[in-house]
Design a protein around this motif. Structure first.
Motif: not given
Ligand code: FES
Ligand code: FES
Lengths: 806, 161
Positions: B1-23
């Motif tokens: 199951m993918k979930q939508l998470i927010e990652l702050d990379i280089n001061n920009r927030v990216y919304e990405v759909a990831v699997d729990a196991r995604d590296l």
């Protein structure tokens, strides 16, 4: 003869290069662009993370390929069932070896590899099938659904066992005795010479099985266009041309419909010096599915398929006369080829040639054989064919010096060659500063003051080495020039060099820009380099055998003759003087006699192009051949099969080590190196090559070794178990470029970066002997070996470090 | 199951759909598209994938993406200065010849930044120690260490944002 033809650039000898307008008093070595440590042209994009490597690329519609690998080291493939894999949603196709059975190999006489195994696997991890799928995860899952039925065969991992059991099992049906090739080269009367020697020593040496460890795994992205039949391949390779050629053979597509492009390359060291299965598989899959396909190896796949250094089992005998002059060498070499031929024959005969330098050897006999085993194939690795015999010879000389009671330095200086030396195998060395290398390294390190005088556990050792520059033969029968360059000058792009040469990280694009700028009297920043593309760039054989700077330099010089002439003629008209009185330097054209007559270089270019359009010129380079039938005398000129080279680079190293007698660990504390690379086009790059070389073989001398279990399974296919040097293992390094200029070479250049790996093994081995009085004849020299040897030593002799009885 | 998470990379927030196991490495390279972070081994052994997480050098190839929510991630692309100028460490790597093939370079530079942020006046040993998890097969490390030393000097003199 037509005057124009006789003055044609194609007829120019090295002495004839670019002589227009050069007065006798002008020193040709007064360079402004060559000899400067300019930062690499690709430095900024690399530090910003913007350099694009193959694995970073995506194309519209791109899918992923993965390879199913054998779990046996030697087995017949009975059946491959991939029906379940095909049913997995997202899987586009599966291929097996049968779909592309044409054999490839960089040496065509012995080509015996296929894109994927056909009928039989010969090493653990060999590819047996490949999948294309929408994403990597699906491709990986599909691999699990492929069923392969094997019938195991005896696994041969040792070359001697392989020869012995050849009657029972053959690795290749067409290679009796499991031998790829066997050869002999005899020069002079070796037995007679030995009989007259005062000092004779014979030893056996065994080298290990390291691999390159380039940081970027192999990656290939292929895009086949079904509409026009064109194939475009982006690949992490050192040899775009050989890859191009092999691809044409395996895919049965003419070369002119295949284009190979090199993105940034993350190192090679010889390991990307042959085509790779990843490249064939990407192309085959792309052609089948009609979409771009990318195949990037995982690190363990790099280990499984690596073409690392041949383990060599060498018997070496050397004889000196009463004054210490080498009289004869007898060298017997059994090389472990691994599963497929690759560079095999070439490496075998390189080891034969390497005996003849950098010392005067009047009589030499070589017997060697390259033997198949069920290991990942061995191949080209930094210092190909030189590292193993160099180790043996430099260690033997150290021992012989002790026998004679003189310093190894004295013995090596005594025997070292000088410029203009012709070896008994007809290799010719136009220029060398080898003695200066030895002297510099010894003086700067204080070798003579320290050798034999340090406390137990501390030692110092020295060794020398050399390598070819520019190479002499293509690997397939052809006389075409080895490097061609095209230079275009106009007001739109300025100066652009087109050459298919591969910058694999060594910095050739920067060095080529410097050489073009030097020859044209402009600045290196003015030169655009279009390299690494078989369609855009003019032909080049590839980045291996330390050939590129020399070959490209010669071709650049040739191409610039016509360009400079045309620009000068145009400028002469504008300035009202003779073209042959003009000099171009520093982006300016001026008369050497009337300094007021001058104009900016680009003004002349503008004038030329507004009349004629772009100015384009070609240059090329073919190395001399020193073997065959002498047409004048009718005699056959006997020479080394390989190893001829227009010139040679040299290096000497002194290593200082500390051996921890409790743990057996060896610490290299300091390395003093002195190298003869001719004119250093970019001294900072030269230092980088030398420092990298020392690191490379320091690792292979003390830590790096691939291990297989009895079934041939790879035991350390990762950087955790396969140890490479980190910052912590690195010694202090003092590298020195000795003053050198080879008048026969373009800009006086020679190699660096392969010569400098040669002395590392023996210098460390000799230093360990100086430290603990034990000589090692096996690599790598591990703590266990040291402890064992120390224990044996304790029981057999005294505790002091002298090697004599006391 | 993918979930939508927010990652702050280089001061920009990216919304990405990831699997729990995604590296984190795969997410940065494939989903976000910042390919400056390299994969040399994928097993935590080579350091090519080094990124800064809340200022600390970490290996993105053995880090789960979901574990990085709410943290500040810096990749090599995030070092660029105003007007496209190079960060002093980047500049020193260019000037000192610390780059050959460049594949280890992004990871090296971020490891070095992690060190200099913490310890602006490192000794040679500090630098060697800090970079010992980053493999370079080209340079022999000497010029890399020199570059970091030089960057430390520039940095303490001129400062950097
Ligand atoms: S890719 Fe992460 S440590 Fe090698
Ligand atoms: S520059 Fe190539 S691995 Fe470091």
């Amino acid at each position: 003869m037509d005057k124009k033809a006789s003055k044609s650039k194609w007829n120019l000898t090295p002495e004839g290069w670019n002589l227009e307008g050069v007065p006798a008093y002008q020193d040709e070595k007064r360079y402004t662009q060559v000899g400067r440590s300019v930062p690499r042209v690709d430095g900024p994009i690399k530090v910003k993370g913007e350099a694009i490597y193959t694995g970073d690329m995506t194309l519209p519609g791109m899918v992923y390929g993965k390879i199913k690998r054998s779990t046996y080291a030697h087995a017949i493939i009975k059946k491959i069932d991939y029906s379940k894999a095909l049913e997995l949603p997202g899987v586009l196709t599966v291929i097996t070896g049968e779909e592309a059975p044409n054999k490839w190999g960089i040496v065509p006489q012995a080509a015996n590899e296929t894109a994927l195994a056909v009928g039989k696997v010969r090493f653990y991890g060999e590819g047996v099938a490949a999948v294309a799928a929408l994403d990597e995860e699906t491709a990986e899952a599909a691999l699990e659904l492929i069923d392969v039925e094997y019938e195991p065969l005896p696994v041969l991992l040792d070359p001697f066992e392989s020869m012995e059991r050849a009657k029972e099992v053959l690795i290749h049906e067409d290679s009796p005795g499991n031998i790829l090739h066997e050869g002999e080269q005899v020069y002079g009367d070796v037995d007679k010479a030995f009989a007259e020697c005062e000092y004779v020593l014979e030893r056996e040496f065994h080298t290990n099985y390291p691999q390159h460890g380039f940081l970027e795994p192999h990656s290939a992205l292929a895009s086949y266009d079904p509409q026009n039949g064109h194939l475009h391949l982006w690949a992490s390779t050192q040899v775009p041309h050989y890859l191009h050629r092999q691809m044409s053979i395996v895919l049965e597509i003419p070369m002119n419909k295949i284009r190979v492009t090199l993105p940034a390359i993350g190192g090679g060291f010889g390991g990307k010096g042959e085509a790779a299965a990843s490249e064939f598989v990407a192309c085959l899959l792309s052609r089948k599915v009609g979409r771009p396909v990318k195949v990037t190896y995982e690190r363990n796949e790099v280990f499984f398929t690596n073409k690392g250094r041949h383990p060599c089992h060498m018997k070496v005998k050397m004889g000196l006369d009463k004054d210490g002059y080498i009289q004869a060498i007898d060298f017997d070499n059994t090389m472990d080829k691994g599963a497929y031929s690759g560079w095999g024959i070439v490496v075998l005969f390189y080891t034969a040639s390497m005996l003849h330098l950098p010392y005067k050897v009047p009589n030499a006999r070589f017997r060697g054989r390259s033997v198949y085993t069920n290991k990942p194939s061995t191949g080209a690795m930094r210092g190909l064919g030189g590292v193993q015999p160099r180790w043996a010879m430099e260690c033997l000389l150290d021992e012989l010096a002790e026998m004679m009671g003189i310093s190894p330095y004295e013995l090596k200086m005594k025997n070292a060659i000088e410029s203009g030396h012709t070896c008994i195998n007809n290799m010719f060395v136009p220029h060398t500063e080898y003695k200066k290398c030895l002297q510099t390294a010894v003086e700067k390190s204080g070798y003579l003051e320290k050798h034999g005088k340090l406390s137990f556990g501390k030692g110092i050792g020295m060794a020398g080495g050399y390598y070819i520059t520019g190479t002499a033969y293509t690997l397939y029968q052809n006389y075409k020039p080895h490097t061609s360059v095209m230079i275009r000058v106009d007001t739109e792009a300025g100066v652009t060099l087109f050459c298919a040469a591969a910058d694999i990280g060594q910095g050739s694009n920067t060095v080529m820009a410097q050489m073009v700028a030097e020859e044209m009297g402009i600045h290196f920043e003015d030169v655009n380099v279009q390299a690494g593309d078989t369609e855009i760039g003019a032909f080049d054989l590839g980045s291996f055998a330390s050939r590129l700077t020399y070959a490209a330099g010669a071709a650049i010089k040739m191409a610039c003759v016509e360009i400079n002439q045309k620009i000068k003629e145009t400028a002469a008209g504008m300035l009202g003087c003779r073209a042959d009185q003009l000099i171009i330097k520093n982006r300016e054209i001026y008369s050497m006699y009337e300094s007021k007559k001058r104009l900016p270089w680009e003004k002349a270019v503008e004038a030329y192009t507004s009349i004629n359009g772009s100015l384009v010129s070609l240059g090329n380079f073919s190395p001399p051949r020193r073997k065959g039938i002498d047409l004048i005398t009718g005699n056959r000129v006997q020479g080394a099969n390989i190893g001829h080279s227009p010139t040679f680079g040299f290096s000497a190293q002194v290593h200082e080590v500390e051996v921890d007698v409790e743990t057996g660990r060896i610490y290299v504390k300091k390395v003093t190196e002195a190298g003869d690379c001719g004119t250093p086009v970019n001294p900072m790059s030269v230092e980088g090559q030398v420092e990298g070389s020392i690191m490379f073989n320091l690792g292979a001398c003390l830590y790096e070794d691939q291990k297989l279990d009895a079934e041939g399974k790879h035991l350390n296919p990762n950087f955790h178990d396969y140890k490479t040097p980190t910052t912590m293992e690195m010694p202090e390094m003092d590298t020195n470029i000795v003053e050198s200029y080879d008048p026969t070479a373009p800009f006086g250049v020679k190699e660096t970066g392969e010569g400098a790996v040669q002395p590392t093994f023996p210098a460390i081995t000799n230093a360990i002997y100086d430290a603990i009085g034990v000589r090692f004849y096996n690599l790598p020299i591990t703590p266990e070996m040291v402890l064992k040897a120390l224990k044996e030593k304790k029981t057999t002799s005294c505790d002091c470090k002298c090697s004599k009885e006391c | 199951m993918k979930q939508l998470i927010e990652l702050d990379i280089n001061n920009r927030v990216y919304e990405v759909a990831v699997d729990a196991r995604d590296l984190l490495l795969d997410v940065i390279r494939k989903k976000v598209g910042l390919t400056g972070t390299k994969k040399g081994c994928g097993e935590g052994d080579c350091g090519a994938c080094t990124v800064l997480i809340d200022g600390k050098p970490e290996l993105a190839c053995i880090k789960l993406a979901i574990a990085c929510q709410g943290k500040k991630i810096t990749t090599i692309e995030g070092l660029i200065q105003e007007g496209g100028a190079l960060h002093p460490i980047q500049q020193a790597f260019v000037d000192y010849g610390a780059v050959q093939c460049g594949f280890c370079t992004p990871g090296m530079i971020l490891s070095a930044k992690g060190l200099l942020d913490r310890n602006p006046h490192p000794t040679e040993y500090d630098i060697k120690h800090e970079l010992s998890g980053n493999i370079c097969r080209c340079t022999g490390y000497k010029k890399i260490i020199e570059a970091v030393e030089a960057a430390a000097q520039v940095w303490s003199k001129e400062g950097v944002k």
